[in-house]
Design an enzyme around this catalytic site. Sequence first.
Site: not given
Ligand code: PSU
Length: 305
Positions: A27, A162
């Site tokens: 990603e 996390k």
């Molecule tokens: N959690 C992490 N590191 C990240 C992300 C999430 O510990 O880099 C990033 C990933 O790309 C994940 C996105 O898919 O955040 C999720 O965002 P949202 O909660 O807005 O869907």
Amino acid sequence: MSRHPDLDLTPEVARALEAGQPVVALETAIVTHGMPRPVNLETAQAVEAEIRAQGAVPATIAVIDGRLRAGVTAEELEMLAAIPEGVQKASRKDLPAIIAKRATAGTTVAATMFIADLAGIPIFATGGIGGVHRGAETTGDVSADLTELGRTPVGVVCAGAKSILDLPRTLEWLETAGVPVLGYRSDAFPAFFTPDSGLGVDQRMDSPAEIATALAAGRRLGNGGTLICNPIAEADALPKDQIDAVIAQAVADAAAQGIEGKAVTPFLLGKVLDLTGGDSLNANVALVRSNARLAAEIAVALASQ
Ligand code: PSU
Ligand code: MN
């Protein structure tokens, strides 16, 4: 070469897929919205190198000038990591408008799974997934990563999630969506910076070959995604008390500042980084590299089945 009118593959990725060689998707929201410069670029390069070292081909996924991409050039990776003005964070819902505007974006787990599947790549490595946010009972904030896991047949190797998220509710959601949660050499659902959240996985798997066999079975059964949890190594983990306090502070700051929508996760990631400094970043880099290695081993096992 392309298998879909909106998708471009690099020649290396196209050749590998045609030949049935192992390919691992990666990603880029982690590059554009997850890690600071210059560690974001160094990590993205190191992760590609880890995958090559295992005999697999990395397919870094992004949207560049409105084209969905499986594989980017070294120069394009540098461009994304420079985080130029206007580079967006793309989840699945964002892709049509980003295509229409010929914009450039880092892809979340959800968008990366979607594009990997379009390209025919069954395995993907990331750091942590999005999930059910703390307080979701009032905000309704549930990452589209979970809905994508429920529908798209790609194996996602991660270090859990996390604890900026509500981990018990995240696991409940995955269960409802029919997503197998596998633990690599562990019975515990990992919490990103620490190897054990206190919650369990559905099944422990002790080899990449066993995971590959389960992924292939999931495809035969018409399942959606599979979550493969690779706990952070003890040597790289952070003290639980320290990280718990930092995350509580980050979540409180987000609420106090009224942060909403797709800005929530980048805000929380940035706060955790500010409050822990280099320690959390080192842990983050180590676990992403470890996840890339495991994903490549699974890809190699899948290609030899
Ligand atoms: N959690 C992490 N590191 C990240 C992300 C999430 O510990 O880099 C990033 C990933 O790309 C994940 C996105 O898919 O955040 C999720 O965002 P949202 O909660 O807005 O869907
Ligand atoms: Mn959200």
